[in-house]
Design a protein around this motif. Structure first.
Motif, PDB file in Angstrom:
ATOM      1  N   ASN A 800       0.835  -1.195   0.000  1.00 30.22           N
ATOM      2  CA  ASN A 800       0.000   0.000   0.000  1.00 30.22           C
ATOM      3  C   ASN A 800       0.878   1.256   0.000  1.00 30.22           C
ATOM      4  OD1 ASN A 800      -2.307  -1.648   0.008  1.00 30.22           O
ATOM      5  ND2 ASN A 800      -2.232  -1.825   2.249  1.00 30.22           N
ATOM      6  N   LYS A 801       0.705   2.109   1.002  1.00 27.10           N
ATOM      7  CA  LYS A 801       1.466   3.348   1.041  1.00 27.10           C
ATOM      8  C   LYS A 801       2.784   3.217   1.792  1.00 27.10           C
ATOM      9  CE  LYS A 801      -2.480   6.515   0.621  1.00 27.10           C
ATOM     10  NZ  LYS A 801      -3.134   7.719   1.203  1.00 27.10           N
ATOM     11  N   PHE A 802       3.090   2.033   2.282  1.00 29.75           N
ATOM     12  CA  PHE A 802       4.301   1.831   3.070  1.00 29.75           C
ATOM     13  C   PHE A 802       5.363   1.092   2.259  1.00 29.75           C
ATOM     14  CE2 PHE A 802       1.328   2.565   6.532  1.00 29.75           C
ATOM     15  CZ  PHE A 802       2.096   3.276   7.448  1.00 29.75           C
ATOM     16  N   SER A 803       6.596   1.426   2.557  1.00 31.91           N
ATOM     17  CA  SER A 803       7.739   0.702   2.002  1.00 31.91           C
ATOM     18  C   SER A 803       8.727   0.470   3.139  1.00 31.91           C
ATOM     19  CB  SER A 803       8.397   1.502   0.878  1.00 31.91           C
ATOM     20  OG  SER A 803       9.524   0.816   0.381  1.00 31.91           O
ATOM     21  N   PHE A 804       9.105  -0.799   3.341  1.00 33.21           N
ATOM     22  CA  PHE A 804      10.014  -1.162   4.409  1.00 33.21           C
ATOM     23  C   PHE A 804      11.309  -1.723   3.817  1.00 33.21           C
ATOM     24  CE2 PHE A 804       5.705  -1.663   5.962  1.00 33.21           C
ATOM     25  CZ  PHE A 804       5.723  -1.033   7.192  1.00 33.21           C
ATOM     26  N   SER A 805      12.428  -1.392   4.432  1.00 32.82           N
ATOM     27  CA  SER A 805      13.705  -1.965   4.018  1.00 32.82           C
ATOM     28  C   SER A 805      14.496  -2.363   5.258  1.00 32.82           C
ATOM     29  CB  SER A 805      14.514  -0.977   3.176  1.00 32.82           C
ATOM     30  OG  SER A 805      14.883   0.150   3.933  1.00 32.82           O
ATOM     31  N   LEU A 806      15.165  -3.506   5.160  1.00 31.22           N
ATOM     32  CA  LEU A 806      16.016  -3.999   6.243  1.00 31.22           C
ATOM     33  C   LEU A 806      17.304  -4.504   5.619  1.00 31.22           C
ATOM     34  CD1 LEU A 806      16.057  -4.527   9.351  1.00 31.22           C
ATOM     35  CD2 LEU A 806      15.415  -6.892   8.798  1.00 31.22           C
ATOM     36  N   ILE A 833      28.072  -7.343  12.267  1.00 30.67           N
ATOM     37  CA  ILE A 833      26.940  -7.113  11.369  1.00 30.67           C
ATOM     38  C   ILE A 833      26.227  -5.842  11.811  1.00 30.67           C
ATOM     39  CG2 ILE A 833      24.715  -7.969  10.543  1.00 30.67           C
ATOM     40  CD1 ILE A 833      25.770 -10.791  10.892  1.00 30.67           C
ATOM     41  N   VAL A 834      26.098  -4.910  10.878  1.00 29.78           N
ATOM     42  CA  VAL A 834      25.418  -3.642  11.139  1.00 29.78           C
ATOM     43  C   VAL A 834      24.059  -3.683  10.453  1.00 29.78           C
ATOM     44  CG1 VAL A 834      25.481  -1.149  10.822  1.00 29.78           C
ATOM     45  CG2 VAL A 834      27.589  -2.393  11.350  1.00 29.78           C
ATOM     46  N   THR A 835      23.005  -3.424  11.205  1.00 35.33           N
ATOM     47  CA  THR A 835      21.631  -3.528  10.705  1.00 35.33           C
ATOM     48  C   THR A 835      21.019  -2.142  10.543  1.00 35.33           C
ATOM     49  OG1 THR A 835      21.346  -5.659  11.819  1.00 35.33           O
ATOM     50  CG2 THR A 835      19.347  -4.495  11.154  1.00 35.33           C
ATOM     51  N   ASP A 836      20.435  -1.913   9.371  1.00 34.87           N
ATOM     52  CA  ASP A 836      19.775  -0.636   9.075  1.00 34.87           C
ATOM     53  C   ASP A 836      18.304  -0.891   8.747  1.00 34.87           C
ATOM     54  OD1 ASP A 836      22.219   0.713   9.292  1.00 34.87           O
ATOM     55  OD2 ASP A 836      22.694   0.306   7.195  1.00 34.87           O
ATOM     56  N   LEU A 837      17.431  -0.079   9.316  1.00 28.44           N
ATOM     57  CA  LEU A 837      15.992  -0.185   9.084  1.00 28.44           C
ATOM     58  C   LEU A 837      15.491   1.099   8.459  1.00 28.44           C
ATOM     59  CD1 LEU A 837      13.177  -1.561   9.530  1.00 28.44           C
ATOM     60  CD2 LEU A 837      13.129  -0.394  11.760  1.00 28.44           C
ATOM     61  N   GLY A 838      14.669   0.966   7.413  1.00 23.63           N
ATOM     62  CA  GLY A 838      14.061   2.123   6.782  1.00 23.63           C
ATOM     63  C   GLY A 838      12.569   1.933   6.604  1.00 23.63           C
ATOM     64  N   VAL A 839      11.810   2.995   6.870  1.00 22.53           N
ATOM     65  CA  VAL A 839      10.356   2.965   6.694  1.00 22.53           C
ATOM     66  C   VAL A 839       9.939   4.216   5.940  1.00 22.53           C
ATOM     67  CG1 VAL A 839       8.107   2.860   7.815  1.00 22.53           C
ATOM     68  CG2 VAL A 839      10.077   1.712   8.873  1.00 22.53           C
ATOM     69  N   ASN A 840       9.261   4.024   4.812  1.00 19.00           N
ATOM     70  CA  ASN A 840       8.731   5.144   4.028  1.00 19.00           C
ATOM     71  C   ASN A 840       7.213   5.086   4.037  1.00 19.00           C
ATOM     72  OD1 ASN A 840      11.404   5.609   3.342  1.00 19.00           O
ATOM     73  ND2 ASN A 840      10.911   6.116   1.225  1.00 19.00           N
ATOM     74  N   TYR A 841       6.585   6.246   4.223  1.00 16.72           N
ATOM     75  CA  TYR A 841       5.127   6.326   4.166  1.00 16.72           C
ATOM     76  C   TYR A 841       4.740   7.401   3.160  1.00 16.72           C
ATOM     77  CZ  TYR A 841       0.283   7.210   5.451  1.00 16.72           C
ATOM     78  OH  TYR A 841      -1.086   7.382   5.415  1.00 16.72           O
ATOM     79  N   ASN A 842       4.080   6.975   2.075  1.00 18.47           N
ATOM     80  CA  ASN A 842       3.623   7.906   1.045  1.00 18.47           C
ATOM     81  C   ASN A 842       2.245   8.437   1.447  1.00 18.47           C
ATOM     82  OD1 ASN A 842       5.887   7.434  -0.726  1.00 18.47           O
ATOM     83  ND2 ASN A 842       4.959   5.453  -1.182  1.00 18.47           N
ATOM     84  N   PHE A 851      11.712   7.354   7.653  1.00 19.78           N
ATOM     85  CA  PHE A 851      12.446   7.175   8.907  1.00 19.78           C
ATOM     86  C   PHE A 851      13.504   6.108   8.705  1.00 19.78           C
ATOM     87  CE2 PHE A 851      13.054   4.601  12.740  1.00 19.78           C
ATOM     88  CZ  PHE A 851      13.601   5.554  13.592  1.00 19.78           C
ATOM     89  N   ASN A 852      14.725   6.397   9.136  1.00 26.20           N
ATOM     90  CA  ASN A 852      15.814   5.434   9.045  1.00 26.20           C
ATOM     91  C   ASN A 852      16.507   5.294  10.393  1.00 26.20           C
ATOM     92  OD1 ASN A 852      15.717   6.656   6.075  1.00 26.20           O
ATOM     93  ND2 ASN A 852      16.650   4.635   5.955  1.00 26.20           N
ATOM     94  N   ASN A 913      17.399   9.005  11.617  1.00 23.45           N
ATOM     95  CA  ASN A 913      17.120  10.084  10.672  1.00 23.45           C
ATOM     96  C   ASN A 913      15.631  10.126  10.345  1.00 23.45           C
ATOM     97  OD1 ASN A 913      19.856  10.909  10.234  1.00 23.45           O
ATOM     98  ND2 ASN A 913      20.143   9.089   8.979  1.00 23.45           N
ATOM     99  N   LEU A 914      15.105  11.321  10.201  1.00 23.81           N
ATOM    100  CA  LEU A 914      13.721  11.523   9.803  1.00 23.81           C
ATOM    101  C   LEU A 914      13.699  12.583   8.712  1.00 23.81           C
ATOM    102  CD1 LEU A 914      10.715  10.811  10.429  1.00 23.81           C
ATOM    103  CD2 LEU A 914      10.691  12.832  11.927  1.00 23.81           C
ATOM    104  N   SER A 915      12.984  12.295   7.610  1.00 27.53           N
ATOM    105  CA  SER A 915      12.927  13.269   6.511  1.00 27.53           C
ATOM    106  C   SER A 915      11.498  13.405   6.013  1.00 27.53           C
ATOM    107  CB  SER A 915      13.848  12.845   5.365  1.00 27.53           C
ATOM    108  OG  SER A 915      13.386  11.668   4.747  1.00 27.53           O
ATOM    109  N   LEU A 916      11.234  14.585   5.474  1.00 24.47           N
ATOM    110  CA  LEU A 916       9.937  14.887   4.890  1.00 24.47           C
ATOM    111  C   LEU A 916      10.182  15.386   3.474  1.00 24.47           C
ATOM    112  CD1 LEU A 916       6.849  15.254   5.281  1.00 24.47           C
ATOM    113  CD2 LEU A 916       7.351  17.597   6.046  1.00 24.47           C
ATOM    114  N   ASN A 917       9.580  14.700   2.498  1.00 22.07           N
ATOM    115  CA  ASN A 917       9.804  15.022   1.097  1.00 22.07           C
ATOM    116  C   ASN A 917       8.496  15.455   0.447  1.00 22.07           C
ATOM    117  OD1 ASN A 917       9.679  13.752  -1.927  1.00 22.07           O
ATOM    118  ND2 ASN A 917      11.687  14.633  -1.488  1.00 22.07           N
TER     119      ASN A 917
END
Length: 920
Positions: A800-806, A833-842, A851-852, A913-917
């Motif tokens: 839907n409007k979400f995109s997740f990355s790990l 091992i370094v873990t990065d999480l990203g969440v995008n909401y359109n 949010f990362n 990190n938090l961004s607004l586009n």
């Protein structure tokens, strides 16, 4: 070569034809939905465009042209124009897009899978998804063979970190912007860390929002591009869209609550003229606050190093356990401006241009000068210079913390003209670029004894020197010293002219020929008198007049390349290049590559073999200065870096530098066996002869020429090296899982061999005095201080409007042999091992919130001692000896987390990190 170039030019310009037509159309899928961003390319050329938001395009092509239309996840179509001026194209879903590759070949572009060379393609969205604040750090978590080093001791290195591909150092990766050479930085890395003695282009300053994609060629390419391409080429392709602009507000903070970051960027564009002309521009401002990660300093080690009373050291450390040190990530302010554009001309010609200006201001610090290091007994005036709250000293003197402040200005620009004349593609361009770094030191002093000349004072006005009338000399510094200094800096610039001509002669043969002229200028900027006089400012001495000046050279090169499609599946490519440098002569290199496609083009075998070269940089030839450095067990000492054209070099019998030479071999397989799945596996071997290194610190002869120096170092063609490894990329995307789509990407680099080949080539001075320009520390920096294995496992899920990355990035073991460490020991950094999480909401078609959480689990570097033999094990069995060794390599625990050499992921821990586009 000259006759060949002349013949081609005559042939090109005697066969001019202007038969062209303007076409327009739409690209849609089988559901009649527009496909924005689809690639439309005139076959056999680099002439192309992309569809707009409504799937529309417009393009000027030759009569009889064939369009190659492609879009991610859809089958590529070849559409003959056949005189039509309007085309409506329907793409069917199919195998993953074969992205167009322009890097690594001078003949017309090919698709990624049909390229005979291993090329990584990274889109801007993939870079932004990492959540990293700079371009180089984003690549660190996308490309396994790419590494960048965090250095705990900053000085000039705070302005940009060293980076590299395939463990080869920053000097051996060529950086291009839109296919044109980017200027080098003026910074020469001299710290004892990976990248020592080298320089590279400043890629950290390139604004991510200005980038369309990155193409990284993991193969030697000196034959195509000239010097610096031994390890590979990174081509940064700028956005060429005059629509779909956006503005981004971003913020961040570390898990420790420091390192606050605030940034804003704008990317937008406008159409120019009636054709495909455009301008795309990016403005980016950011500020990152200091993030400090000091260690807890050991009192006994301090007392021993500085000859201080243990009680005095303990008293100071009771108030300042970190000995006042500040190390980690410095305060950084950056402003970035970039523009890219093109203007259509008549006759299928255009003028293109791009330009960038980057400004960075960095505030970092030297080691804190503790009151038992710079004592009030030795320097009574420090009580007036740096009053404090120490009850044991007059004026409360409690030491001082010298600053190191750097201002970086980096600029580059290209203007060029392209045309297609009777099937010949012609590209003529001029590129300008430069980098200047100016330094300042505050809260320090010149502690050296320098007397002014005695002055005659005629007190009785008789015009004769009478007894007592010659006044005494006075101290220029010490109690009369300034506390702020201008130590100068460095600057580098180049001007590059290119002529590139290519043509597809038939369905089987394409050729390219070209020439390049480049002039380079390196400047060592003189510091003010107090910054260098007598020894200079405490912490960072300025550039002396005799070590300063402008140094330049020029070179002229030419190449010829041919692609032969022996069959529809089998391709051979050959390239030759000749270069002539004004300062060291000529070189000739070549490259042969091939690929073979089979099983209905689902699999591709590819291989290449080439020779290469790297010219010594002007920085390496001419840099000479006194520099402060940490010597284990002795604290900070003043050493000398002498250049190869100096009188001191002649005294030591140091030869002038010559070019490195290399032999590269790559073989691999790429495949797309079924929909949405692909993989590549490539083996590489790189042998470098006469590798240029900055020597270890050697004890100089006891002569006046080296008075006041604890050691000397210099550049020399010292060693031959051999490096081999394997790169793996596996991708499986668009798997339907519930209402969303799941994707996986696994990529990795494994180093098989990275070692010296043969004996060290020591100058006679070193050989005769029982010393070597390459010691165990240098060997470790060259060969074992990078992760032997690095893997990145990425997972994405769009719903839907979400995109997740790990993403999970595995940094393999590294091994150091730090300066001063007992020869029976080594230092190993534990794999992490370094873990990065990203969440995008359109939120809607315009707003996106991202949010990362980088380094989600706060993983930090860890190291331990390992024994080389029984003697080493005996040391490890004795805690007191272990403590001594640990103090030696961490400056008494000031840099306990990373030692004095740095490591490949951040010492800062978690970063949020938090961004607004907003999309226009």
């Amino acid at each position: 070569m000259k006759k060949l170039l002349l013949t081609l030019f005559v042939f090109v310009f005697s066969t001019i034809s202007w038969a062209q037509i303007q076409i327009s159309g739409t690209v849609k899928d089988t559901n009649n939905d527009a496909l924005p961003g689809a690639n439309v390319l005139e076959k056999g050329t680099e002439n192309g465009t992309t569809t707009d938001f409504d799937g529309k395009f417009s393009l000027t092509v030759q009569e009889g042209a064939v369009l190659v239309v492609s879009f991610a996840g859809f089958e590529t179509q070849e559409v003959p124009v056949n005189g039509n001026t309007t085309l409506n194209i329907i793409l069917k879903e199919g195998l993953q897009l074969e992205e167009v590759v322009i890097t690594g070949s001078r003949t017309p572009a090919r698709s990624n899978t049909s390229s005979p060379l291993p090329v990584d393609i990274v889109g801007v969205q993939e870079l932004q998804a990492t959540g990293q604040t700079t371009f180089d750090k984003a690549l660190q978590y996308k490309i396994p063979s790419f590494n960048t080093v965090n250095t705990p001791v900053n000085d000039a290195t705070s302005l940009l970190d060293p980076y590299e591909i395939r463990n080869m150092g920053p000097s051996r990766t060529l950086i291009l912007i839109n296919g044109k050479r980017k200027n080098l930085s003026s910074l020469l890395y001299t710290q004892t860390s990976p990248g020592r003695g080298e320089t590279g282009a400043d890629i950290s300053g390139i604004p991510t929002d200005a980038i369309k994609s990155i193409q990284i060629l993991r193969d030697g390419a000196s034959a195509q591009y000239g010097s610096d391409a031994i390890a590979g080429v990174m081509n940064i392709i700028l956005k060429d869209d005059y629509k779909n602009g956006s503005a981004t507000l971003r913020s961040g903070i570390t898990g420790e609550g420091d390192g606050e970051m605030l940034g804003v960027s704008l990317n937008n564009g406008s159409k120019i003229g009636e054709g495909n002309g455009f301008i795309n521009y990016t403005v980016d401002f950011s500020k990152t606050a200091l993030a400090n990660r000091p260690g807890t300093v050991d009192a006994e080690g301090e007392a021993a190093d500085f000859g201080a009373a243990l009680a005095d050291v303990q008293e100071f450390l009771s108030r300042r356990p970190d000995a006042g040190n500040i190390n980690g990530s410095p305060e950084t302010t950056a402003a970035k401006f970039l523009v890219n554009g093109a203007v259509d001309l008549k006759g299928n010609s255009e003028i293109y241009f791009n330009a960038a200006y980057i400004y960075k201001k960095v505030n970092s610090f030297a080691n804190y000068r503790t009151p038992y290091w710079r004592t009030i007994t030795d320097f009574p005036y420090l009580a007036n210079f740096f009053p404090g709250n120490n009850p044991n000293n007059p004026g409360g003197y409690d030491g001082y913390l010298p600053t190191f402040e750097g201002d970086l200005n980096d600029y580059n620009g290209t203007i060029g003209f392209t045309s297609k004349i009777n099937e010949w593609n012609i590209d003529v361009s001029a590129t300008f670029g430069g980098n200047e770094q100016a330094y300042s030191v505050n809260d320090s002093h010149n502690r050296n004894v320098v007397l002014s000349p005695a002055t005659w004072v005629d007190t009785n006005n008789n015009g004769v020197v009478d007894p007592g009338e010659l006044s005494e000399s006075s101290q220029l510094y010490r109690e009369n010293s300034p506390i702020s200094f201008d130590p100068g800096g460095t600057a580098f610039n180049h001007i590059v002219g290119n002529i590139d001509i290519s043509r597809v002669l038939s369905d089987q043969i394409a050729i390219a020929v070209g020439a390049e002229f480049r002039t380079e200028n390196f400047e060592i900027i003189e510091g003010d008198l107090a910054s260098y006089d007598g020894g200079g400012a405490d912490s960072f001495a300025g550039n002396r007049p005799e070590n300063s000046g402008n140094f330049n050279r020029y070179n002229l090169g030419g190449y010829f390349s041919v692609d032969w499609d022996a069959t529809k599946d089998f391709l051979l490519n050959g390239t030759v290049r000749a270069e002539n440098y004004s300062d060291f002569g000529s070189t000739f290199v070549w490259k042969v590559s091939s690929r073979y496609k089979f099983a209905e083009d689902k699999y591709t075998l590819r291989a290449s073999v080439s020779t290469g070269f790297r010219a010594p940089t002007l920085h390496q030839i001419y840099t000479q200065r006194a520099q402060y450095s940490f010597v284990p067990g002795q604290g900070i000492q003043v050493g000398g870096l002498i250049n190869n054209v100096s009188p001191q070099a002649r005294l030591l019998g140091i030869p002038k530098l010559k070019a490195e030479e290399s032999t590269n071999f790559t073989v691999g397989i790429g495949a797309k066996p079924f929909k949405n799945f692909s993989f590549t596996i490539d083996y590489y071997s790189i042998n470098v002869e006469d590798r240029i290194v900055l020597s270890t610190e050697l004890t100089p002869p006891n002569t006046p020429a080296f008075d006041g120096l604890s050691d000397v170092s210099f550049f020399v063609n010292a060693i031959d090296t051999k490096t081999s490894g394997i790169d793996v990329v596996v991708s499986y995307n668009k798997l339907e899982v519930g209402p969303g789509k799941l994707g996986f990407n696994l990529s990795g680099n494994y180093t098989i061999t990275n070692e010296r080949d043969g004996a060290v080539n020591n100058p006679a001075f070193a050989q005769n005095s029982g010393q070597s320009v390459v010691n165990a520390t240098q060997e470790a920096l060259f060969f074992t201080s990078r992760p032997r294995s690095k893997w990145i496992l990425g997972t994405t899920y769009d719903i839907n409007k979400f995109s997740f990355s790990l993403n999970n990035t595995y940094f393999g073991k590294t091994v150091f042999k730090q300066q001063g460490l007992d020869t029976n020991l080594r230092t190993e950094f534990t794999p992490k091992i370094v873990t990065d999480l990203g969440v995008n909401y359109n939120v809607d078609d315009h707003w996106t919130i991202a949010f990362n959480a980088n380094n989600l689990f706060n993983v930090l570097p860890e190291w331990s001692f390992k024994a080389e033999n029984a003697a080493g094990q005996a040391i490890l069995n004795d805690p007191a000896q272990v403590k001594v060794q640990s103090n030696l390599i961490t400056f008494n625990q000031r840099y306990s987390q990373m030692t004095y050499d740095g490591y490949h992921f951040s010492q800062l821990g978690s970063l949020f990190n938090l961004s607004l586009n907003y999309k226009f």
